[in-house]
Motif scaffolding. Structure first.
Motif, PDB file in Angstrom:
ATOM      1  N   LEU A   1       0.691  -1.091  -0.097  1.00 42.36           N
ATOM      2  CA  LEU A   1       0.087   0.067  -0.036  1.00 42.36           C
ATOM      3  C   LEU A   1       0.861   1.336  -0.230  1.00 42.36           C
ATOM      4  O   LEU A   1       0.186   2.356   0.304  1.00 42.36           O
ATOM      5  N   LEU A   2       2.048   1.168  -0.220  1.00 41.55           N
ATOM      6  CA  LEU A   2       2.933   2.155  -0.311  1.00 41.55           C
ATOM      7  C   LEU A   2       4.094   2.279  -1.358  1.00 41.55           C
ATOM      8  O   LEU A   2       4.693   1.311  -1.411  1.00 41.55           O
ATOM      9  N   ALA A   3       4.345   3.570  -2.086  1.00 46.21           N
ATOM     10  CA  ALA A   3       5.300   3.547  -2.700  1.00 46.21           C
ATOM     11  C   ALA A   3       6.051   4.904  -2.753  1.00 46.21           C
ATOM     12  O   ALA A   3       5.228   5.960  -2.277  1.00 46.21           O
ATOM     13  N   ASN A   4       7.194   4.926  -2.845  1.00 43.05           N
ATOM     14  CA  ASN A   4       8.039   5.997  -2.825  1.00 43.05           C
ATOM     15  C   ASN A   4       8.450   6.590  -4.018  1.00 43.05           C
ATOM     16  O   ASN A   4       8.759   5.853  -4.952  1.00 43.05           O
ATOM     17  N   ILE A   5       8.003   7.864  -4.471  1.00 43.09           N
ATOM     18  CA  ILE A   5       8.223   8.199  -5.829  1.00 43.09           C
ATOM     19  C   ILE A   5       9.375   9.465  -5.835  1.00 43.09           C
ATOM     20  O   ILE A   5       9.227  10.225  -4.964  1.00 43.09           O
TER      21      ILE A   5
END
Length: 181
Positions: free
Chosen positions: A139-143
């Motif tokens: 549920l988490l992405a670093n962009i």
């Protein structure tokens, strides 16, 4: 006509299950398939205006199959799509080189597991540059926005949620990053 979370009803040029359309130069209230390959070369370089739909075919077919089930099966015996939400909003004003998190909430009425995949819908954005996407968890992405991005550039990130029901159903959220400086 089916809102799957891609916001292409808001702007048909964003692209979605029905393709990625261009605004008619003759009739500005009409959206149509592009007249040249550059207008519709999503997903593949082949010059065929049906190709913007190619990346969505499995999800479209599974959705149709589920809708047929809804006509004949009790609610509890049919699969239903997940609901995907972007916690911090779908439009983000960003700076070049900025690092940010995309947090997703996934709900599933049938209590199926939902797998999230983050990807850049490059053709829908206004920059040819690639966004760095590091998926930290389901549920988490670093962009990371490219340092060379220009003011006014937009980048479209898709959070694609696919459940493990039968047939497997997919819903999305589009996150648009707009470079402000």
């Amino acid at each position: 006509m089916v809102d799957v979370g891609l916001n292409n009803l808001e702007n048909p040029n964003y692209g979605g299950w029905g393709g990625r359309l261009t605004q008619s130069k003759t009739y500005p209230n009409r959206w149509e398939d592009g007249s040249k390959a550059a207008d519709y070369n999503d997903f593949t370089r082949k010059a065929d205006n049906a190709y913007p739909q190619t990346r969505w075919l499995e999800a479209i077919q599974n959705d149709f199959s589920a809708r047929a089930d809804w006509c004949i099966k009790p609610f509890k015996d049919a699969n239903h799509p997940p609901k995907i939400t972007v916690i911090d909003g779908n439009l983000r004003k960003v700076k070049k080189g900025e690092k940010l998190n995309i947090n997703i909430l996934a709900k599933e009425i049938d209590e199926d597991l939902v797998s999230i995949k983050f990807w850049q819908y490059k053709e829908a954005g206004t920059s040819n540059e690639s966004i760095e996407i590091e998926q930290k968890s389901n549920l988490l992405a670093n962009i990371t926005v490219p340092q060379s991005a220009l003011k006014g550039n937009t980048f479209h990130i898709i959070a694609e949620g696919k459940d493990n029901g039968i047939p497997s159903l997919t819903r999305y959220q589009r996150i648009i990053l707009q470079v402000i400086e």
